[in-house]
Design an enzyme around this catalytic site. Structure first.
Site, PDB file in Angstrom:
ATOM      1  N   ILE A  29       0.871  -1.050  -0.093  1.00 53.41           N
ATOM      2  CA  ILE A  29       0.146  -0.057   0.093  1.00 53.41           C
ATOM      3  C   ILE A  29       0.766   1.191  -0.172  1.00 53.41           C
ATOM      4  CG2 ILE A  29      -1.804   1.350   1.242  1.00 53.41           C
ATOM      5  CD1 ILE A  29      -2.800  -1.630   0.308  1.00 53.41           C
ATOM      6  N   LYS A  30       0.573   2.122  -1.128  1.00 55.75           N
ATOM      7  CA  LYS A  30       1.266   3.328  -1.109  1.00 55.75           C
ATOM      8  C   LYS A  30       0.754   4.435  -0.114  1.00 55.75           C
ATOM      9  CE  LYS A  30       3.887   4.788  -5.039  1.00 55.75           C
ATOM     10  NZ  LYS A  30       3.724   5.458  -6.435  1.00 55.75           N
TER      11      LYS A  30
END
Ligand code: E4P
Length: 273
Positions: free
Chosen positions: A96-97
């Site tokens: 997840i960015k």
């Protein structure tokens, strides 16, 4: 050094995997928009959920970064959990960015919401790529929060340094890794003299303390920057499709191939088929 493809376009990603040199994928909202717009322009009706599933399968078993869109810790954590829950089962390769700082201006109160979200998601076993990093101190805090990946944006630092000095440039123009002087002034952003200098300082700072975070040199705009990211010791370079395609090009390689092709002895070719 690992090479990720910086794209959300499945055709580009599949082609780069076909070349056999890609180790992962990074997307962001802008890259996703480009990919979606391209397909819509072709008249395709897009099922985004199915599209993301296909993207993850195309990259399997290598990691893919999917970015959150909200800006409070609570909402980013929720989106991170949702993305991971929905998509990680596809190919077990989602990270997840999270922006290192989701504030859009200095007087907002949410500067640490990104770091907080990194900490919480990582503690739940959800790997995070901490993005929009422009200083080694941001990288240090991301590492302290436990980010699996940290993405310093090289090209955008070069853009900033050139824009402030009113230098005309196009995005793919080379910017010297050691910095440059302009009108008698040595250009820098608070001691960072180039995008590659940023990557190098992030690698150096984290290296002293044995953090396990991997540095992804991001926002790379030309093959020479990929070389310099490798020389700076980045664990990973995330590279746009067009830049990967340019990495093998050299006039002397073309010239050499031309000559070798002209000189082929027919009997030799008959021998090897
Ligand atoms: C990757 O993680 C970044 O989002 C990307 O490299 C940004 O590149 P750009 O500065 O060329 O948009």
């Amino acid at each position: 050094m690992k090479i990720f493809i910086d794209s959300a376009d499945i055709d580009e990603i599949a082609k780069a995997y076909e070349w056999g040199i890609v180790d992962g994928v990074t997307t962001n909202p802008s890259l996703l928009k480009t990919a979606v717009d391209r397909r819509k322009a072709k008249g395709e009706k897009l099922d985004l959920e199915a599209y993301i599933v296909k993207l993850l399968e195309t990259s399997k078993p290598n990691p893919v970064s999917l970015e959150v869109t909200k800006r409070t810790a609570r909402e980013m954590i929720e989106q991170g959990r949702n993305l991971y829950k929905r998509f990680n089962s596809v190919a077990n390769n989602v990270n997840i960015k999270i922006p290192v700082n989701p504030a859009v201006k200095s007087d907002e109160q949410c500067h640490f919401d990104g770091i907080n979200a990194v900490k919480v998601l990582q503690s739940e076993g959800i790997p995070v790529n901490c993005t929009l990093v422009f200083t080694p101190e941001q990288a240090l805090l991301a590492a302290k929060a436990g980010a699996a990946y940290i993405s310093p944006f090289a090209g955008r630092i070069d853009d900033l340094i050139r824009s402030r000095a009113n230098i005309k440039f196009s995005k793919s123009d080379y910017f010297p890794d050691g910095g440059m002087e302009h009108n008698g002034v040595f250009l820098n952003d608070n001691g960072i003299v180039s995008g590659i200098d940023l990557v190098s300082q992030c690698v150096e700072v984290l290296g002293y303390y044995g953090y396990s975070s991997q540095i992804i040199a991001a926002s790379l705009r030309n093959p020479r920057q990929v070389r310099e990211a490798a020389l700076a010791g980045a664990h990973i370079a995330t590279v746009p499709f067009g830049v990967i395609a340019d990495m093998l090009k050299h006039e002397k390689t073309f010239e050499g191939m031309q000559k070798f092709t002209e000189d082929i002895v027919p009997e030799y070719e008959k021998l090897i088929g």
